[in-house]
Motif scaffolding. Structure first.
Motif, PDB file in Angstrom:
ATOM      1  N   VAL A  63      -0.792   5.872   9.705  1.00  0.00           N
ATOM      2  CA  VAL A  63      -0.278   5.149   8.882  1.00  0.00           C
ATOM      3  C   VAL A  63      -1.355   3.832   8.692  1.00  0.00           C
ATOM      4  O   VAL A  63      -2.055   3.714   9.694  1.00  0.00           O
ATOM      5  N   THR A  64      -1.850   3.294   7.688  1.00  0.00           N
ATOM      6  CA  THR A  64      -2.848   2.453   7.277  1.00  0.00           C
ATOM      7  C   THR A  64      -1.928   1.062   6.946  1.00  0.00           C
ATOM      8  O   THR A  64      -1.083   1.144   5.975  1.00  0.00           O
ATOM      9  N   THR A  65      -2.428  -0.060   7.509  1.00  0.00           N
ATOM     10  CA  THR A  65      -1.791  -1.425   6.801  1.00  0.00           C
ATOM     11  C   THR A  65      -2.596  -2.417   7.171  1.00  0.00           C
ATOM     12  O   THR A  65      -3.508  -2.356   8.197  1.00  0.00           O
ATOM     13  N   ALA A  66      -2.414  -3.726   6.401  1.00  0.00           N
ATOM     14  CA  ALA A  66      -3.117  -4.766   6.836  1.00  0.00           C
ATOM     15  C   ALA A  66      -2.313  -5.856   7.391  1.00  0.00           C
ATOM     16  O   ALA A  66      -2.740  -6.937   7.847  1.00  0.00           O
ATOM     17  N   ASP A  67      -0.833  -5.298   7.602  1.00  0.00           N
ATOM     18  CA  ASP A  67      -0.019  -6.148   8.269  1.00  0.00           C
ATOM     19  C   ASP A  67      -0.049  -6.138  10.030  1.00  0.00           C
ATOM     20  O   ASP A  67       0.461  -4.797  10.471  1.00  0.00           O
ATOM     21  N   LEU A  68      -0.630  -6.773  10.620  1.00  0.00           N
ATOM     22  CA  LEU A  68      -0.644  -6.708  12.009  1.00  0.00           C
ATOM     23  C   LEU A  68       0.654  -6.283  12.759  1.00  0.00           C
ATOM     24  O   LEU A  68       0.837  -5.368  13.596  1.00  0.00           O
ATOM     25  N   GLU A  69       1.557  -7.476  12.447  1.00  0.00           N
ATOM     26  CA  GLU A  69       2.817  -7.223  13.140  1.00  0.00           C
ATOM     27  C   GLU A  69       3.513  -5.957  12.691  1.00  0.00           C
ATOM     28  O   GLU A  69       4.113  -5.139  13.958  1.00  0.00           O
TER      29      GLU A  69
END
Length: 420
Positions: A63-69
Motif C-alpha cells: 500500500v502507498t500513502t501520504a497519510d502517516l497515521e
C-alpha cells in the motif's frame, strides 16, 4: 504482520522490497505500507515494489500513502529512512565545511551536525504519531546520523533500535573471502555508529576461532584498498576500521580530495534521477543493477533480520545501535553504541565487550561527548549550543573553525531550524 516504511518513496526502497520478497520465510509480511509525502516518487517506487513482489510470488499486499497515521496504524514495526531537505541539503553538508578546511560529509563533522539538527525534531514528531497510531510497534531507525537519532528516540521513551549496514557489509565481505556462509561469521564489532572497528572475525559464533589475522595476512591489500587506507596502517592497527575512520585518520588528505571533485550528493542526485526513470518502466520487475551504486548494500538483509528478531522473538545476535548500559564502562549508560547484541521481543541486550585499547576508547569517548552536545542542540536549539557541539568534535576542535562553521551551518539550514 504489518510493516510500514516512512520515507517509502526513497530510491533505496526497492532494495528493501527485494529483501522482503526473498526472505519472506524469515519475515512473513502480510501488509507493507510505503509512507511518503512525495506522491510522484511514491507512485514510481510503489509500482516497482508491487511488480517485485508479484515476480517473486510474494502474497503480501503493498500500500502507498501520504497519510502517516493511516499508514502506520496497527503496524508491528515502522522503519524510518528519512532525508530531511533531500539531496540538496546533503550537497550543502558536503560543501560548506570545506570552505573552512574541514571535512564535508553528511554524517560526520559539521555536515553531520547539520543533518542531526534538521532530522531529530522531525523524527521525534513522527515517532509520537506512531506511538498514538501503533502503540506496540517497534521503530527501526535507518535514518542518519543513526546514533544521535536513535538516542533521541530512546530518551523519549520509544521502542526503538538503530540499524546501519556497515557491519553486515563487513560480514558479507569476510564471508566471501573465507568461502563460508555469512551466518557463520560473527564480528567483534565495536564503537559508535560510523565510528567502529572490527577487532575479530569469528567462525561459528561469538566464541569461535578468530580469523582476522588470516584475513589480514592473505587479503590485507584488498581490505586496505576498500577502506582507501594504506596497507601498513591496517597492519599496524591489527583491526579493520570502518571506512568512516578515514575522515579521522587522514583528515587533511580527504579534505584535499573532496575539494577536487563533485560532491557525493551531486553524484547521487544524478543517479536518483536515472533510477526513478527506470522505476517508471512497467516492464521492470526487479531492483536494477544501478541501485548497488546508490549505497545501502545489504540494508534489506539487515532490516529483515532485525525486524524478525524483534517480532518473532528469535534471540539472534545482531549488530545494532542501542543503549550502552555498562557495556563500555567509560561511557554513560544512556550513550548509544554500535555492538553485537542479543535481539528478541523485549529489545536488545549488548554482548560483553573485552576492554578497549586507549586508541579506540579515547576517540569513542570524545565523539560520544560531541553526540551529547549535538543532541542537546537538536532538541533545544540555539547558536551557542551549535558552536559548543562543533568545538567538541575531534574533526574541528578549534574555536575559529567552530565559529565559522556555526555561521555557515545556520545560514544553510535556516529553513529547517525553528529557532533560527
Amino acid at each position: 504482520m504489518k510493516l510500514a516504511v516512512v520515507g517509502g518513496g526513497s530510491t533505496y526502497t526497492p532494495e528493501l522490497i527485494d529483501g522482503f520478497a526473498r526472505l519472506r520465510d524469515t519475515l512473513p509480511v502480510e501488509e507493507l505500507v510505503l509512507v511518503d509525502p512525495a506522491a510522484d516518487r511514491l507512485e514510481l517506487v510503489g509500482g516497482l515494489a508491487r511488480r517485485i513482489f508479484a515476480k517473486q510470488g510474494h502474497p503480501g499486499r503493498i500500500v502507498t500513502t501520504a497519510d502517516l497515521e493511516a499508514g502506520v496504524e496497527g503496524a508491528d514495526a515502522v522503519l524510518l529512512q528519512l532525508r530531511i531537505g533531500g539531496q540538496a541539503a546533503r550537497n550543502q553538508d558536503e560543501t560548506w565545511p570545506l570552505e573552512c578546511g574541514c571535512i564535508g560529509q553528511e554524517t560526520t563533522g559539521a555536515g553531520g551536525l547539520a543533518k542531526a539538527l534538521r532530522t531529530v525534531p522531525v523524527v521525534l514528531d513522527i515517532a509520537e504519531r506512531v506511538r498514538r497510531a501503533a502503540p506496540d510497534a517497534w521503530i527501526i531507525d535507518f535514518t542518519n546520523p543513526v546514533g544521535i537519532v536513535t538516542r533521541a528516540l530512546l530518551q523519549a521513551g520509544h521502542k526503538a533500535v538503530g540499524l546501519c549496514n556497515v557491519a553486515i557489509g563487513f560480514q558479507r565481505k569476510f564471508a566471501a573471502l573465507l568461502d563460508v556462509a555469512p551466518e557463520q561469521v560473527h564480528l567483534d564489532h565495536v564503537g559508535l555508529n560510523h565510528l567502529t572497528w572490527e577487532r575479530g572475525v569469528r567462525l561459528g559464533g561469538p566464541d569461535g576461532a578468530d580469523m582476522l589475522p588470516k584475513l589480514l595476512a592473505e587479503h590485507g591489500d584488498a581490505i586496505a584498498d576498500d577502506l582507501h587506507m594504506p596497507r601498513q596502517i591496517v597492519d599496524r592497527l591489527g583491526v579493520v576500521p570502518s571506512y568512516y575512520l578515514r575522515y579521522y585518520y587522514a583528515h587533511d588528505e580527504v579534505v584535499r580530495e573532496l575539494g577536487t571533485k563533485p560532491s557525493r550528493a551531486a553524484e547521487v542526485a544524478a543517479m536518483e534521477k536515472q533510477l526513478l526513470e527506470m522505476y517508471g518502466d512497467p516492464a521492470l520487475d526487479e531492483k536494477p543493477a544501478l541501485l548497488a551504486k546508490r549505497g545501502g548494500a545489504f540494508y534489506s538483509e539487515a532490516a529483515v533480520a532485525l525486524a524478525s528478531s524483534l517480532l518473532r522473538n528469535t534471540g539472534d545476535v545482531q549488530v545494532v545501535n542501542a543503549y550502552n548500559n555498562g557495556t563500555l564502562p567509560f561511557l554513560p549508560d544512556d550513550a548509544v553504541i554500535e555492538v553485537p547484541a542479543v535481539v528478541d521481543a523485549t529489545g536488545t541486550a549488548p554482548l560483553p565487550v573485552p576492554a578497549l585499547e586507549p586508541l579506540y576508547a579515547g576517540l569513542i569517548a570524545n565523539v560520544t561527548a560531541y553526540e551529547d552536545l549535538a543532541l542537546e542542540a537538536a532538541l533545544r536549539g540555539g547558536r551557542d549550543r551549535v558552536f559548543t557541539a562543533l568545538l567538541a568534535h575531534p574533526l574541528i576542535g578549534q574555536y575559529e573553525y567552530a565559529e565559522a562553521l556555526t555561521d555557515r551551518l545556520i545560514a544553510h539550514n535556516r529553513e529547517h531550524l525553528a529557532w533560527a
